[in-house]
Scaffold this active site. Structure first.
Site, PDB file in Angstrom:
ATOM      1  N   LEU A   1       0.819  -1.203   0.000  1.00 54.67           N
ATOM      2  CA  LEU A   1       0.000   0.000   0.000  1.00 54.67           C
ATOM      3  C   LEU A   1       0.861   1.265   0.000  1.00 54.67           C
ATOM      4  O   LEU A   1       1.709   1.459   0.868  1.00 54.67           O
ATOM      5  CB  LEU A   1      -0.919  -0.004   1.220  1.00 54.67           C
ATOM      6  CG  LEU A   1      -1.863   1.201   1.360  1.00 54.67           C
ATOM      7  CD1 LEU A   1      -2.857   1.252   0.215  1.00 54.67           C
ATOM      8  CD2 LEU A   1      -2.591   1.159   2.700  1.00 54.67           C
ATOM      9  N   ASP A   2       0.623   2.142  -0.997  1.00 55.57           N
ATOM     10  CA  ASP A   2       1.263   3.457  -1.108  1.00 55.57           C
ATOM     11  C   ASP A   2       2.788   3.378  -1.150  1.00 55.57           C
ATOM     12  O   ASP A   2       3.484   4.312  -0.742  1.00 55.57           O
ATOM     13  CB  ASP A   2       0.826   4.371   0.049  1.00 55.57           C
ATOM     14  CG  ASP A   2      -0.667   4.664   0.022  1.00 55.57           C
ATOM     15  OD1 ASP A   2      -1.251   4.663  -1.074  1.00 55.57           O
ATOM     16  OD2 ASP A   2      -1.244   4.887   1.097  1.00 55.57           O
ATOM     17  N   GLU A   3       3.324   2.273  -1.663  1.00 52.71           N
ATOM     18  CA  GLU A   3       4.780   2.100  -1.726  1.00 52.71           C
ATOM     19  C   GLU A   3       5.296   2.039  -3.157  1.00 52.71           C
ATOM     20  O   GLU A   3       6.498   1.855  -3.371  1.00 52.71           O
ATOM     21  CB  GLU A   3       5.182   0.811  -0.999  1.00 52.71           C
ATOM     22  CG  GLU A   3       4.972   0.846   0.505  1.00 52.71           C
ATOM     23  CD  GLU A   3       5.963   1.754   1.205  1.00 52.71           C
ATOM     24  OE1 GLU A   3       7.057   1.990   0.648  1.00 52.71           O
ATOM     25  OE2 GLU A   3       5.651   2.246   2.306  1.00 52.71           O
TER      26      GLU A   3
END
Length: 299
Positions: free
Chosen positions: A243-245
């Protein structure tokens, strides 16, 4: 002397016999890559319009190249195959070729926030996006009217809390039938599974309402207010299972003060989100972004 009307200047490619192509190259850096690519294009009858390159380190680093060129339609038949044998194999090049006259087909996933979606529709209608919006899918029915008013199919795919795989299966069915080149998440408030991303098989771009890596996950404006930050921002990135990486494509910020409430931060941030998201989508559509591990090179 009798005055005559000026004749229009016709440049090569204006007569419809040429296509504009984009070539992206990534490989270990070594001497001779630009010369080899340029020579191949010259021998193939191409005319280079634009060339951008970057090396992470000229001794043992990675090399990136974006070339835009014109090529006669009748010279394209085996162009890719010849480039692979003559240049790509020689320099261990990862590469892709795109016909710039074919806009990338885009699917937009959205929930209830409309600002990024409406901005994309506006830019697409103006011809500024560089791609074609093929469909919009949402886990809510709220935005059907503006989407269909723009002439785009709208699909409502609810996501039940206890049966998310069924929703992802339905989405894959819709997206798979649309012959897509990319998917963008215009504030789609659902986490996509690794299985979904793998089966989808095309790049996915997300807009996150914070300046990553700060305040990843939910509620970034509320957390920014609680932390007393003086800058808020937005981040467009490629989606990965983490997530969000994913690799970041574009970011921007706006200054705020202690007087701004969380609601005001949200309002101010929406403007940044629109701009950052549209830039990232346009740059991807124009083949300006190369992924390098956890980061990107943007020409």
């Amino acid at each position: 002397m009798t005055a005559t009307a000026a004749q229009p200047l016709v440049l090569p490619g204006d007569d419809g016999t040429h296509a504009t192509m984009r070539l992206l190259v990534a490989c270990p850096d070594k001497p001779g890559i630009v010369a080899a690519v340029s020579r191949f294009l010259f021998d193939a009858g191409a005319n280079i319009l634009r060339s951008d390159q970057y090396s992470s380190d000229p001794t043992g680093g990675a090399f990136f190249l974006r070339m835009e060129f014109t090529l006669r339609h009748d010279q394209r038949a085996d162009f890719a195959e010849r480039f692979g044998h003559a240049v790509a194999e020689r320099f261990d090049i990862a590469w892709r070729l795109w016909d710039a006259d074919r806009p990338k087909r885009i699917a937009v996933l959205v929930s209830r926030y409309d600002h990024c979606l409406l901005d994309l529709l506006y830019r697409w209608k103006r011809g500024d996006l560089g791609g074609e919006i093929a469909l919009v899918a949402s886990n809510h029915a709220d935005l059907r009217t503006p989407v269909e008013a723009a002439g785009v199919p709208y699909h409502h795919v609810p996501v039940a809390r206890d049966d998310k795989p069924a929703a992802e299966a339905r989405l894959l069915e819709l997206l798979g039938a649309a012959d897509l080149d990319m998917v963008v998440l215009a504030r789609y408030m659902q986490i996509l599974s690794g299985t979904f991303l793998e089966r989808l098989g095309v790049p996915v771009i997300n807009i996150h309402h914070s300046f990553l890596p700060a305040f990843a996950g939910a509620g970034p404006y509320e957390r920014a207010k609680a932390r007393g930050v003086k800058l808020i921002g937005a981040t467009a990135h490629y989606v990965t299972e983490e997530l969000d990486e994913g690799p970041i494509i574009e970011q921007d910020v706006i200054r705020v003060t202690h007087r701004d409430s969380a609601a005001e931060l949200t309002r101010l941030g929406a403007d940044i989100e629109r701009v950052v998201f549209s830039r990232a989508v346009q740059w991807h559509c124009e083949d300006r972004v190369l992924v390098h591990g956890s980061t990107t090179v943007v020409f």
